[in-house]
Design a protein around this motif. Structure first.
Motif, mmCIF file in Angstrom:
data_model
loop_
_atom_site.group_PDB
_atom_site.id
_atom_site.type_symbol
_atom_site.label_atom_id
_atom_site.label_comp_id
_atom_site.label_asym_id
_atom_site.label_seq_id
_atom_site.Cartn_x
_atom_site.Cartn_y
_atom_site.Cartn_z
ATOM 1 N N TYR A 163 -2.323 -8.786 7.205
ATOM 2 C CA TYR A 163 -3.278 -9.403 6.291
ATOM 3 C C TYR A 163 -3.729 -8.360 5.267
ATOM 4 O O TYR A 163 -4.015 -7.219 5.621
ATOM 5 C CB TYR A 163 -4.512 -9.903 7.040
ATOM 6 N N TRP A 164 -3.796 -8.761 3.997
ATOM 7 C CA TRP A 164 -4.463 -7.965 2.960
ATOM 8 C C TRP A 164 -3.959 -6.518 2.900
ATOM 9 O O TRP A 164 -4.733 -5.554 2.839
ATOM 10 C CB TRP A 164 -5.981 -7.988 3.187
ATOM 11 N N GLN B 68 -12.912 -7.947 -1.017
ATOM 12 C CA GLN B 68 -13.119 -9.329 -0.609
ATOM 13 C C GLN B 68 -12.954 -10.326 -1.761
ATOM 14 O O GLN B 68 -13.114 -11.526 -1.569
ATOM 15 C CB GLN B 68 -14.530 -9.482 -0.030
ATOM 16 N N TRP C 198 1.275 -13.229 -2.743
ATOM 17 C CA TRP C 198 1.373 -12.314 -1.594
ATOM 18 C C TRP C 198 2.298 -12.891 -0.533
ATOM 19 O O TRP C 198 3.114 -12.182 0.043
ATOM 20 C CB TRP C 198 -0.011 -12.044 -1.023
ATOM 21 N N TYR D 226 -7.711 -4.678 2.356
ATOM 22 C CA TYR D 226 -8.590 -5.465 3.222
ATOM 23 C C TYR D 226 -10.060 -5.256 2.897
ATOM 24 O O TYR D 226 -10.916 -6.096 3.212
ATOM 25 C CB TYR D 226 -8.316 -5.145 4.695
ATOM 26 N N ASN E 196 -3.973 -15.296 2.126
ATOM 27 C CA ASN E 196 -3.859 -14.578 0.868
ATOM 28 C C ASN E 196 -3.380 -15.567 -0.187
ATOM 29 O O ASN E 196 -3.417 -16.782 0.029
ATOM 30 C CB ASN E 196 -2.880 -13.397 1.043
ATOM 31 N N ARG F 42 -4.170 -10.069 -2.922
ATOM 32 C CA ARG F 42 -5.112 -9.144 -2.301
ATOM 33 C C ARG F 42 -4.342 -8.186 -1.418
ATOM 34 O O ARG F 42 -3.709 -8.596 -0.443
ATOM 35 C CB ARG F 42 -6.135 -9.940 -1.486
ATOM 36 N N THR F 43 -4.373 -6.903 -1.737
ATOM 37 C CA THR F 43 -3.597 -5.914 -0.992
ATOM 38 C C THR F 43 -4.467 -4.824 -0.366
ATOM 39 O O THR F 43 -3.953 -3.837 0.119
ATOM 40 C CB THR F 43 -2.548 -5.258 -1.908
#
Length: 587
Positions: free
Chosen positions: A296-297, A453, A341, A450, A337, A447-448
């Motif tokens: 994630y992220w 936000q 992504w 975490y 995401n 969004r890369t």
């Protein structure tokens, strides 16, 4: 039965199997954000809130109806039709309790005294062999059997995932529905036993006894996302507690002559494997181990690497860990995401030969899921619960076509989102399906990090790209959405079919809440055909219609583009009508 050979997963014929599929989260363990009950924060808190207005039998009946409707054979058939070959099944351990035992757990959340009483009850049931033994009547086994049957009919595998373990594997109760944070690792009964761990081992022993020869099951995922198991919480910083439990679980399952693939999840939400590598586990049989990552992220770039070789959520580290230890790796969760992504993650993982499972199939008002459940109101009201039970059914869900398109091979390229013809109406949100730089251009498309936000779609409505779409209150033919927050240089492409050649009058429904004018260019196949001028606005912005006359355009398929030359505009729709003929000699 799937098995590991070196770093690959093979079937019984020796063919490699790369598992690509979806999680069915929110079904057998309710996570608050999936149901839009965020203030309640966990399934146990949802249950206790419901008990303020209903009896325990009524509560159990509501949950039985919810479980009968949220995921059904129709959902699995839909996944299979999209080409996916597996389902990860997140399970709450309370599904393997009797109704009486489950009621004791619900009451346990009321106070530390009640928790202690529940732990004593668990220890007594454990010692008297009254846990997980009635396989014919326990709901967990019945539900697993249903999913196995549905998936086998479509040649799909199932991963059994203990998502909410006894005691809770971390402090995040939304994920593991704990009563007390980290009790799986800490809580001891009156005899000094780590009783929740004993119970977790007992549960997997019972699962192994039932499914040990079942080739429909791809893997056992022992423990979802252990997290914050560290010295800050009174535990070790080298994963020794996780090592001890995994070693027990592996030995226990193998003692039942169960050869299934065993999926291990690292600390830090499933990714960090210090002291959990195959050589460090205290086990006799090191075959058929698979190592997990939850992505994630984070960056999808092939060059992005974590200096900790045992932190494996980045693709570079996943590949290196696989090659170093000669074990299969698999991404058990990924998602949450933007479509950009998703497409980058799928492309990178596919190229590396790493399977993945997207989180999650459906959620209420979910833009990142494959299926969107319509809003239902409040779960705490009878009307809200009735609407939820209706809306969560497959036939009532809305497929997110843009999310599905993100999983397509890169060769699919840009595709029309809707059939658009000129003359005609073009809704701003009907821009093409496809990747950033092909279907649209936006300053922030994925969004890369975490820690960041910020939403990629800052309006959080309609679609799941970097384009910013906001709900608006405007007259028809508005659909209730508009593009906004458009920066200089951003654009959107629309595949259109021009049916009538010539010049057009283009009307645009726009608003501007900036103190300076805005300007949009209308392009066809890269050439400017008209300019839309939007005067300086006010706050709140007022919707108005502006117009311009285009240059002559030919018939046939074309790419229409809206390009932001000066920012500030919100755009709901464009209407193209043949321009009045110009009388020769007139002004």
């Amino acid at each position: 039965m799937l098995h590991a050979q070196g770093s690959k997963i093979l079937d019984a014929t020796g063919q490699e199997v790369v598992l690509r599929g979806f999680n069915v989260g929110g079904w057998l363990l309710q996570e608050s954000y999936i149901l839009k009950t965020d203030t309640l924060d966990s399934q146990a808190r949802i249950r206790r809130a419901l008990l303020r207005t209903m009896s325990e039998p009524e509560l159990e009946e509501f949950y039985a109806q919810f479980r009968a409707r949220f995921i059904t054979k129709a959902d699995i058939d839909f996944l299979a039709a999209q080409g996916f070959n597996c389902v990860r099944l997140p399970l709450h351990y309370d599904l393997f309790l009797t109704r009486e035992q489950r009621r004791a757990r619900t009451r346990a959340g009321q106070s530390p005294r009640h928790v202690e009483a529940y732990v004593q009850d668990l220890a007594r049931w454990y010692d008297q062999d009254q846990l997980f033994t009635d396989a014919k009547n326990l709901e967990g086994f019945r539900l697993i059997d249903d999913v196995l049957s549905w998936c086998a009919a479509k040649n799909m595998y199932v991963i059994l995932d203990l998502h909410a373990a006894p005691g809770g594997q971390g402090p995040d109760r939304n994920i593991n529905d704990n009563l007390v944070p980290l009790d799986l690792w800490k809580r001891r009964d009156a005899r000094g036993r780590l009783i929740y761990q004993d119970i977790t081992v007992r549960l997997w022993e019972q699962l192994a006894a039932r499914y040990r020869r079942d080739s429909r099951v791809a893997m056992y995922d022992f423990l979802n996302e252990p997290h914050k198991v560290n010295s800050a919480n009174g535990l070790s910083d080298d994963n020794r507690e996780i090592n001890a439990l995994y070693s027990r679980l592996i030995n226990a399952v193998r003692a039942r002559n169960d050869p299934h693939l065993l999926l291990l999840e690292g600390n830090g939400y499933g990714n960090e494997y210090t002291s959990l590598t195959p050589d460090k586990l205290r086990i006799a049989d090191r075959t058929n181990l698979v190592y997990n990552a939850h992505r994630y992220w984070c960056s999808n770039g092939p060059g992005a690497a974590d200096p900790n070789a045992n932190q494996i959520n980045l693709i570079h580290n996943l590949v290196a860990f696989r090659d170093t230890w000669q074990v299969p790796v698999w991404v058990g969760e990924t998602g949450e995401n933007s479509n950009e992504w998703f497409a980058g993650a799928v492309q990178g993982l596919n190229q590396a030969g790493i399977g993945w499972c997207h989180w999650t199939l459906k959620r209420v008002e979910g833009a990142t899921s494959l299926l969107r459940v319509r809003a239902y109101g409040s779960i705490l009201t009878p009307a809200g619960r009735a609407a939820l039970l209706q809306n969560c059914q497959f036939a009532e869900c809305l497929p997110n076509r843009d999310v599905l398109a993100a999983f397509a091979p890169p060769t699919a390229g840009r595709q029309p989102f809707a059939t658009l013809t000129l003359p005609g109406l073009v809704h701003a949100t009907d821009y093409d399906l496809g990747r950033h730089g092909a279907a649209y251009q936006d300053e922030y498309a994925e969004r890369t990090d975490y820690r960041n936000q910020k939403a990629t779609n800052s309006g959080n409505a309609c679609r799941n790209d970097g384009a910013d779409i906001f709900p608006v209150d405007d007259q028809a033919p508005s659909r209730g959405f508009a593009l906004g927050s458009m920066a200089v240089g951003e654009w959107l492409n629309y595949t259109v079919q021009v049916q009538q050649a010539g010049r057009y009058t283009v009307q645009a429904r726009v608003a501007n809440d900036q103190a300076t004018p805005a300007r949009l260019l209308v392009k066809l196949d890269g050439a400017v055909i008209g300019t839309l001028l939007i005067g300086k606005g006010d706050s709140p912005a007022t919707w108005t219609t502006v117009s311009a006359t285009t240059t002559a355009i030919p018939t046939g398929p074309h790419t229409l583009q809206v390009y932001v030359e000066q920012p500030g505009a919100q755009l709901s729709w464009l209407r193209f009508s043949p321009a009045p003929a110009v009388v020769q000699g007139s002004e």
